[in-house]
Design a protein around this motif. Structure first.
Motif, PDB file in Angstrom:
ATOM      1  N   GLY A  88       0.853  -1.310  -0.062  1.00 56.10           N
ATOM      2  CA  GLY A  88      -0.021   0.132   0.232  1.00 56.10           C
ATOM      3  C   GLY A  88       0.582   1.295   0.044  1.00 56.10           C
ATOM      4  O   GLY A  88       0.368   2.443   0.089  1.00 56.10           O
ATOM      5  N   GLN A  89       2.200   1.288   0.013  1.00 52.53           N
ATOM      6  CA  GLN A  89       2.986   2.401  -0.097  1.00 52.53           C
ATOM      7  C   GLN A  89       3.140   2.918  -1.472  1.00 52.53           C
ATOM      8  O   GLN A  89       3.224   2.406  -2.357  1.00 52.53           O
ATOM      9  CB  GLN A  89       4.418   1.815   0.343  1.00 52.53           C
ATOM     10  N   ARG A  90       2.959   4.259  -1.496  1.00 53.23           N
ATOM     11  CA  ARG A  90       2.909   5.148  -2.813  1.00 53.23           C
ATOM     12  C   ARG A  90       4.329   5.089  -3.229  1.00 53.23           C
ATOM     13  O   ARG A  90       5.161   5.279  -2.429  1.00 53.23           O
ATOM     14  CB  ARG A  90       2.377   6.416  -2.832  1.00 53.23           C
ATOM     15  N   LEU A  91       4.648   4.638  -4.436  1.00 49.54           N
ATOM     16  CA  LEU A  91       6.004   4.743  -5.246  1.00 49.54           C
ATOM     17  C   LEU A  91       6.231   6.160  -5.835  1.00 49.54           C
ATOM     18  O   LEU A  91       5.497   6.596  -6.282  1.00 49.54           O
ATOM     19  CB  LEU A  91       6.025   3.695  -6.233  1.00 49.54           C
ATOM     20  N   LEU A  92       7.585   6.763  -5.493  1.00 44.39           N
ATOM     21  CA  LEU A  92       7.882   7.971  -6.008  1.00 44.39           C
ATOM     22  C   LEU A  92       8.217   7.772  -7.600  1.00 44.39           C
ATOM     23  O   LEU A  92       7.758   8.652  -8.266  1.00 44.39           O
ATOM     24  CB  LEU A  92       9.247   8.541  -5.494  1.00 44.39           C
ATOM     25  N   VAL A  93       8.543   6.740  -8.082  1.00 41.14           N
ATOM     26  CA  VAL A  93       8.704   6.426  -9.512  1.00 41.14           C
ATOM     27  C   VAL A  93       8.018   5.185  -9.699  1.00 41.14           C
ATOM     28  O   VAL A  93       8.298   4.110  -9.116  1.00 41.14           O
ATOM     29  CB  VAL A  93      10.374   6.179  -9.804  1.00 41.14           C
ATOM     30  N   PRO A  94       7.095   5.327 -10.669  1.00 38.41           N
ATOM     31  CA  PRO A  94       6.270   4.235 -10.836  1.00 38.41           C
ATOM     32  C   PRO A  94       6.991   2.892 -11.598  1.00 38.41           C
ATOM     33  O   PRO A  94       8.158   3.089 -12.048  1.00 38.41           O
ATOM     34  CB  PRO A  94       5.270   4.600 -12.232  1.00 38.41           C
ATOM     35  N   GLU A  95       6.435   1.836 -11.067  1.00 32.83           N
ATOM     36  CA  GLU A  95       7.188   0.321 -11.530  1.00 32.83           C
ATOM     37  C   GLU A  95       6.479   0.005 -12.700  1.00 32.83           C
ATOM     38  O   GLU A  95       5.299  -0.260 -12.649  1.00 32.83           O
ATOM     39  CB  GLU A  95       7.229  -0.555 -10.178  1.00 32.83           C
ATOM     40  N   ILE A  96       7.154  -0.345 -13.779  1.00 32.45           N
ATOM     41  CA  ILE A  96       6.533  -0.619 -14.933  1.00 32.45           C
ATOM     42  C   ILE A  96       6.899  -2.265 -15.236  1.00 32.45           C
ATOM     43  O   ILE A  96       8.380  -2.403 -15.363  1.00 32.45           O
ATOM     44  CB  ILE A  96       6.877   0.074 -16.160  1.00 32.45           C
ATOM     45  N   ASP A  97       6.007  -3.029 -15.467  1.00 34.46           N
ATOM     46  CA  ASP A  97       6.272  -4.492 -15.842  1.00 34.46           C
ATOM     47  C   ASP A  97       5.953  -4.619 -17.467  1.00 34.46           C
ATOM     48  O   ASP A  97       4.760  -4.209 -17.698  1.00 34.46           O
ATOM     49  CB  ASP A  97       5.597  -5.029 -15.111  1.00 34.46           C
ATOM     50  N   LEU A  98       6.789  -5.086 -18.110  1.00 32.58           N
ATOM     51  CA  LEU A  98       6.550  -5.372 -19.801  1.00 32.58           C
ATOM     52  C   LEU A  98       6.673  -6.797 -19.880  1.00 32.58           C
ATOM     53  O   LEU A  98       7.564  -7.393 -19.606  1.00 32.58           O
ATOM     54  CB  LEU A  98       7.535  -4.693 -20.575  1.00 32.58           C
TER      55      LEU A  98
END
Length: 159
Positions: free
Chosen positions: A16-26
């Protein structure tokens, strides 16, 4: 062949912690299936279930390592293991899920090891009389009703 791609952007982690930089999965799959992209993603996303069946087949049937260096012998062992696996799977689906079967948990699908432990590893006596052969279980046998249900379905086609 075509390529199907799924991109997932996460802004919150699993706690539930907000991320400063979004994590992107491809993720991407090459496929020749003639179905929609959503169906391809769903089919390939469920590969864990296939891996579970594969692992269960190898470990519960004790064929992690094949017994011979000869291909024909290993093919025979695999063929017989597939036959035994399918028979045990049928017994697990038709004998154990009933209301009278021994319950370990609320699971709908039983592992092959569970199927072997419940009705197969039960102590019984074979009694030969003048004209019949009987199988006798103990009075407090938990698997008797499951065993009887499988026997009736095989012998008489009854539920």
């Amino acid at each position: 062949m075509r390529r199907v791609i799924r991109i997932i952007e996460r802004t919150i982690d699993k706690h539930g912690q907000r991320l400063l930089v979004p994590e992107i999965d491809l993720e991407g799959w090459w496929t020749s299936l003639d179905v929609s992209e959503e169906d391809v993603i769903q089919l390939y996303a469920d590969h864990g279930a296939s891996e579970q069946f594969h692992s269960e087949f190898k470990t519960d049937r004790d064929i992690e390592r094949l017994p011979s260096g000869k291909l024909a012998t290993n093919a025979l062992v695999l063929g017989l293991s597939v036959l035994a696996y399918n028979i045990l799977r049928w017994i697990g689906q038709n004998g154990l899920p009933g209301s009278k079967s021994p319950k370990r948990s609320k699971a709908q699908r039983r592992r092959i090891r569970t199927v072997m432990q419940e009705p197969m590893y039960v102590a019984a006596r074979i009694i030969k009389t003048a004209r019949t052969i009987k199988i006798s279980f103990g009075r407090s046998c938990r698997a008797l009703q499951a065993f009887d249900a499988v026997y009736r379905k095989l012998a008489y086609g009854q539920a």
